[in-house]
Design an enzyme around this catalytic site. Structure first.
Site, PDB file in Angstrom:
ATOM      1  N   VAL A  74       0.700  -1.508   0.352  1.00  0.00           N
ATOM      2  CA  VAL A  74      -0.488  -0.489   0.310  1.00  0.00           C
ATOM      3  C   VAL A  74       0.778   0.772  -0.143  1.00  0.00           C
ATOM      4  O   VAL A  74       0.582   2.535  -0.560  1.00  0.00           O
ATOM      5  CB  VAL A  74      -0.420  -0.189   1.370  1.00  0.00           C
ATOM      6  CG1 VAL A  74      -1.665  -1.119   1.019  1.00  0.00           C
ATOM      7  CG2 VAL A  74      -0.510   0.260   2.409  1.00  0.00           C
ATOM      8  N   TYR A 166       2.138   6.024  15.329  1.00  0.00           N
ATOM      9  CA  TYR A 166       0.616   5.879  15.329  1.00  0.00           C
ATOM     10  C   TYR A 166      -0.669   6.799  15.552  1.00  0.00           C
ATOM     11  O   TYR A 166      -1.351   6.336  14.191  1.00  0.00           O
ATOM     12  CB  TYR A 166       0.013   4.276  15.941  1.00  0.00           C
ATOM     13  CG  TYR A 166      -1.396   4.129  15.904  1.00  0.00           C
ATOM     14  CD1 TYR A 166      -1.247   3.635  15.337  1.00  0.00           C
ATOM     15  CD2 TYR A 166      -2.046   4.166  16.956  1.00  0.00           C
ATOM     16  CE1 TYR A 166      -2.912   1.852  14.527  1.00  0.00           C
ATOM     17  CE2 TYR A 166      -3.561   3.197  16.735  1.00  0.00           C
ATOM     18  CZ  TYR A 166      -3.338   2.365  15.756  1.00  0.00           C
ATOM     19  OH  TYR A 166      -4.837   1.978  16.019  1.00  0.00           O
TER      20      TYR A 166
END
Length: 270
Positions: A74, A166
């Protein structure tokens, strides 16, 4: 639970990015791909791990659904472009783009390496930029489409460990999704986020178990953090994604649907 999903995506084509599970059991992407198929959609199940995508595809086909697979990194624009071309060659259109790829690596700015930061940002954040870059022109030609991106409550709340990259990547997803939603609203394209809270999925078990002193301790402590007394699971995320992808949400765009059992409504620190 009675399954009321049948027919809600009838006639639609959905790309589910991150359709494999990172371990045994049901991850968010795997559950969403299967639920979309049960709802009538034809699925392109995309994953870096071909075997994981094939496992999801086999489940869909065994239930009478239509599914093809594609392998993609991705973070590679070329891979994402090939994914889109594969979907168009197989199904002729793209009605739904569901971005579910994500990794979690602990560490604040001091503890995390630059390599870790760059890896998390590339996989969690840049991947959505790339999938949207290549899918949006297709949806624009169709004058229709729904994008559902998986973010996290970590975008706006500290959830017990320092997750600098994150948290940053998930916050960026929320902002990017709103930007896309407003830019493309006049063209009949919607974009929304699902933000899960503490979820009991394969993704969290191995990476986090050691930080808690073992998997059982981790599950017990994370269950206790949730106002409802237990973590959610992949199906909770999948049902939220199904709603946002369906025509039932036709007048909903630029929104973040939080699926966290009430956690972000509390003022108690995790």
């Amino acid at each position: 639970m009675t399954d009321t999903s049948a027919g809600r995506l009838a006639g639609k084509v959905a790309i589910v990015v991150g359709a494999g599970s990172s371990g045994e059991g049901w991850g968010n992407g795997k559950a969403t791909a299967v639920l979309f198929a049960r709802s009538g959609a034809r699925i392109l199940a995309v994953d870096r791990d071909e075997r994981a995508a094939a496992e999801t595809c086999d489940i869909i086909r065994s239930e009478g659904g239509t599914c093809e697979t594609a392998q993609a990194d991705v973070s590679s624009s070329a891979d994402i472009a090939a994914m889109v071309e594969a979907c168009l060659a197989q199904f002729g259109r793209i009605d739904i783009l569901h971005n579910n790829v994500g990794i979690s690596e602990t560490g604040g700015p001091v503890e995390a390496s630059e390599e870790s930061w760059n890896r998390v940002i590339a996989i969690n954040q840049t991947s959505i930029f790339l999938t949207c870059k290549h899918v949006l022109p297709v949806m624009e030609r169709q004058r229709s489409g729904a994008i559902v991106n998986v973010a996290s409550i970590a975008a706006s709340r500290y959830i017990g460990f320092p997750y600098a990259a994150y948290s940053a990547s998930k916050a960026a997803i929320v902002g990017l999704t709103r930007n896309i939603a407003l830019q493309y609203a006049p063209l009949g394209i919607r974009a929304n986020c699902v933000s899960p809270g503490l979820m009991n999925t394969p993704m969290i078990r191995k990476p986090l178990a050691a930080s808690y002193g073992g998997e059982d301790e981790m599950i017990a402590r994370r269950d206790a953090q949730c106002p409802m007394g237990h973590m959610g699971d992949a199906w909770d995320t999948a049902h939220a994604a199904l709603f946002l992808a369906s025509d039932e949400a036709r007048y909903i765009t630029a929104q973040e649907l939080v699926v966290d059992g009430g956690l972000t409504a509390t003022c108690v620190s995790p």
